[in-house]
Design an enzyme around this catalytic site. Structure first.
Site, PDB file in Angstrom:
ATOM      1  N   ASP A 298       0.807  -1.215   0.000  1.00  0.00           N
ATOM      2  CA  ASP A 298       0.000   0.000   0.000  1.00  0.00           C
ATOM      3  C   ASP A 298       0.848   1.277   0.000  1.00  0.00           C
ATOM      4  OD1 ASP A 298      -2.760   1.242   0.690  1.00  0.00           O
ATOM      5  OD2 ASP A 298      -1.459   2.060   2.244  1.00  0.00           O
TER       6      ASP A 298
ATOM      7  N   GLU B  96       1.398  -0.375  -5.026  1.00  0.00           N
ATOM      8  CA  GLU B  96       0.434   0.681  -5.349  1.00  0.00           C
ATOM      9  C   GLU B  96       1.128   2.032  -5.283  1.00  0.00           C
ATOM     10  OE1 GLU B  96      -1.626   2.690  -2.510  1.00  0.00           O
ATOM     11  OE2 GLU B  96      -3.415   3.069  -3.647  1.00  0.00           O
TER      12      GLU B  96
HETATM   13  C1  GLC Z   1      -3.997   3.494  -0.282  1.00  0.00           C
HETATM   14  C2  GLC Z   1      -5.348   2.855  -0.170  1.00  0.00           C
HETATM   15  C3  GLC Z   1      -6.320   3.834   0.361  1.00  0.00           C
HETATM   16  C4  GLC Z   1      -5.850   4.300   1.709  1.00  0.00           C
HETATM   17  C5  GLC Z   1      -4.435   4.820   1.639  1.00  0.00           C
HETATM   18  C6  GLC Z   1      -3.832   4.997   2.983  1.00  0.00           C
HETATM   19  O1  GLC Z   1      -3.978   4.482  -1.231  1.00  0.00           O
HETATM   20  O2  GLC Z   1      -5.751   2.330  -1.395  1.00  0.00           O
HETATM   21  O3  GLC Z   1      -7.597   3.308   0.437  1.00  0.00           O
HETATM   22  O4  GLC Z   1      -6.693   5.283   2.189  1.00  0.00           O
HETATM   23  O5  GLC Z   1      -3.584   3.947   0.949  1.00  0.00           O
HETATM   24  O6  GLC Z   1      -3.496   3.776   3.550  1.00  0.00           O
END
Ligand code: GLC
Ligand code: MG
Length: 688
Positions: free
Chosen positions: A310, A380
């Site tokens: 993440d 991500e």
């Molecule tokens: C990522 C997740 C999102 C979350 C953020 C903080 O972008 O996809 O949903 O709010 O991280 O953890």
């Protein structure tokens, strides 16, 4: 070498049950007649000489089990034994060598087998919204377990479940209080283990969210850090600041406003790139890295198959804490409050980030050695137009990092309805992906409006067709397989903290309960009338049960295309070549050298019906038969390649036979992850 009578007679005596021995034994011992080499003659260890009389008598003796070495040698040195022995020996050597060479050749010539994360789409479950087994209005792990047949029905093997760690749920699980525990809302560790075991039984892989950038402010580490515990005091990023104006610099949180919050207990400010309840960890402290590695081991040890990492670009920040440059230098600094107001030179993609990820990858590799147990990593990072930054997450040819970074470019599809635009977005990835890497495609997730709403229902089928026929791994956010749409959320219904800062940023619309059936609560839960977000009002027509009965449904088409993708080599691992793009249509083909069957996709993303003329593509046959159209009435139609009619939002998959490949003549228009050719005679693939 003299054979002593006593010894040999004793040895032979032990073999009296041997018929060969008894035949010639008569009265005397056979050994009496066996004499070794004449004394004085040079001795040959293999040749045993007999005196002629003895030899004659000896030839009548047949070999028998248990004969002493000396007798054996007499036989074995005879030409007929010696020659056949040598032939056998050299044959064995030759066969072994041939086997080794053959194995090495097969290994050298075979292309790599695709791994599980390449052959199946990745399906994302938002656990709050998938299926609620206990009727508290929030989805849970048991609920997921109840619905596993859905994946078998769709032939999906990889399932990513958004976080279910213990959490105060300020960011619905992305604020973790304990990385080694399950939140009671979702179930227990036993429920998790049962789910994982059941998934593995059914041949499914489970990918977890891993959230390294921050913890919840309720995490034990944070409590110890704010109270100044010597071991934990540097686990987070603390800076002296003034209580009244708590802004050590101009950095802003992704959710809006300053990314610094003053903590009364410690009397300092801490950094949070997301909510103030999500303090950023300090990865410049080696103990923090160690903690994270332990957590990776904890879950891999339990058997999870991979991680979605993440918010990775936020993991490190510049230690100097300088102000970030403003996008608009004339804007008054006090009105700089959103992510878009600054260039994130010091809070994202800092040097050292990739080393951390590569270290984690190396830990995952330890668990990947058993066959079929490869542990997958996807990162991500929204780098928007800085595509080079995204591509760095692939690692280098020598140092592996993620298997792929999420490709978010197709999220921009709704910005423009044209084939050229789609080609442009696809090309952003294909042209920039490092050679030999594996692509992937995302059209929705829990952070972005649903594609069926932003692009419109007209386009959901053609978008799924694009997703499932492009090269690489498709990603499907729960509900996309039935064309689920956003819900409307009134102000009082807002749940998402991001929406509380800024209504238009609320992510609630895309997180509504999965629509399983036309029953109460769309089958999301059938025990109470509570659901944490409203169910979409159109759930009676858009749901899994109804669509299973309808051959022309979004679900039926998704399923067909996924089966096709997994059974057809060109779609799985063949060349991808651009054929045509205009204001409406994007057309491409998939082919594999050596295979006569190839696929042409003609996808109309425009707003009107058009006729596409592909007569200049001489590699295509003149007549083309539609294998599948998103408008079912066109299935099976035979089209002239000069007149391919598609309506707005219609996509065609055309399967055709050819002996002429497109890719050798148009190398600039074609991509392949790893070249492979098909050998029809042996039904195998080889490197070419
Ligand atoms: C990522 C997740 C999102 C979350 C953020 C903080 O972008 O996809 O949903 O709010 O991280 O953890
Ligand atoms: Mg950080």
């Amino acid at each position: 070498m003299t054979l002593k009578k006593e010894t040999s007679s004793m040895e032979l005596g032990e073999c009296t049950r041997n018929p060969g021995y008894q035949d010639v034994d008569g009265g005397g011992s056979a050994a009496d007649t066996v004499t070794a080499a004449v004394p004085g003659e040079k001795q040959d260890s293999t040749a045993v000489k007999l005196d002629p009389d003895a030899a004659e008598e000896y030839t009548q003796l047949k070999p028998y089990a248990g004969m002493p070495k000396e007798v054996l040698l007499l036989y074995s040195s005879q030409a007929r034994y010696r020659v056949s022995r040598e032939i056998l020996f050299w044959l064995t050597v030759a066969c072994t060598l041939a086997l080794v060479v053959l194995t090495a050749t097969v290994i050298a010539l075979s292309p790599r087998c695709l791994s599980w994360w390449q052959t199946s789409p990745v399906y994302q479950i938002y656990p709050r919204s998938f299926r609620d087994s206990d009727g508290d209005g929030v989805g849970d792990l048991k609920g997921i377990q109840e619905q596993l047949d859905h994946f078998q029905y769709l032939n999906i093997k990889s399932v990513w479940i958004s976080p279910f760690y213990r959490s105060p749920m300020k960011d619905f699980g992305y604020d973790v209080e304990d990385f080694r525990d399950i939140d009671p809302l979702f179930g227990t560790m036993e429920d998790f283990e049962a789910l994982l075991a059941e998934m593995h039984n059914k041949g499914l892989k489970l990918i977890m969210d891993f959230i390294p950038n921050h913890t919840s402010d309720r995490h034990r580490w944070f409590n110890l850090s704010r109270t100044g515990d010597p071991h934990y005091k540097d686990y987070y990023i603390w800076v002296d600041c003034n209580q009244t104006v708590p802004r050590p610099n101009n950095w802003v949180s992704v959710f809006g406003n300053s990314s610094w919050t003053y903590d009364e207990v410690r009397g300092q400010c801490y950094l949070h790139q997301f909510l103030k309840e999500q303090p950023d960890l300090n990865f410049r402290n080696p103990n923090v890295s160690k903690e994270m590695i332990d957590i990776i081991h904890f879950w891999l040890g339990k058997g999870v198959d991979g991680f979605r990492m993440d918010a990775v670009k936020h993991i490190l920040e510049a230690a100097h804490l300088r102000d970030e440059p403003q996008v608009d230098p004339n804007k008054p600094p006090e009105s700089v409050t959103t992510e878009w107001d600054l260039y994130h030179d010091y809070t994202t993609s800092q040097l050292g980030l990739h080393d951390l990820l590569r270290d984690w990858r190396a830990e995952m590799d330890i668990y990947s050695r058993e066959p079929g147990r490869y542990r997958f990593m996807v990162t991500e990072s929204y780098d928007y137009h800085e595509v080079d930054k995204t591509m760095m997450y692939y690692g280098t040819p020598l140092v592996k990092e993620s298997d792929f970074p999420f490709n978010f470019y197709l999220l921009d599809l709704p910005q423009n309805t044209s084939g050229l635009w789609v080609q442009h977005l696809v090309h952003l990835w294909m042209a920039n992906m490092p050679r030999g890497q594996w692509a992937n495609w995302v059209v929705g997730n829990h952070d972005r409006p649903r594609i069926a709403s932003s692009a419109g229902q007209t386009y959901i089928r053609v978008i799924n067709m694009l997703l499932l026929t492009l090269p690489g791994t498709p990603t499907t956010y729960y509900g996309e397989e039935i064309g689920m749409e956003n819900i409307n959320v009134t102000d009082s219904q807002i749940q998402d903290p991001a929406g509380k800062y800024n209504k238009s940023a609320s992510r609630d619309p895309e997180r509504s309960p999965m629509q399983w059936s036309g029953d109460m609560n769309a089958g999301f839960n059938n025990k109470t009338n509570i659901t944490w977000l409203p169910v979409h009002p159109e759930y009676r027509s858009i749901n899994v049960e109804v669509q299973k009965e309808d051959e022309s449904s979004v679900l039926a088409q998704y399923r067909f295309l996924n089966m096709l993708r997994q059974s057809e080599l060109p779609l799985q691992r063949g060349w991808f070549c651009y054929v045509h793009a205009d204001a409406s249509v994007f057309a491409f083909l998939r082919e594999l050298d050596g295979l006569n069957q190839a696929f042409l996709m003609v996808l109309n993303f425009g707003i009107e019906s058009v006729i596409t003329d592909l007569s200049s593509i001489r590699e295509l046959p003149d007549q083309l038969k539609v294998l599948m159209s998103t408008n079912q009435v066109s299935d099976g139609k035979v089209l002239q390649k000069s007149r391919i009619l598609t309506e707005a939002g219609e996509g065609l998959v055309i399967q055709y036979s050819t002996h002429t490949r497109f890719n050798p003549n148009h190398p600039g228009q074609c991509y392949v992850s790893e070249k492979a050719c098909y050998l029809g005679a042996l039904d195998i693939l080889y490197k070419c």
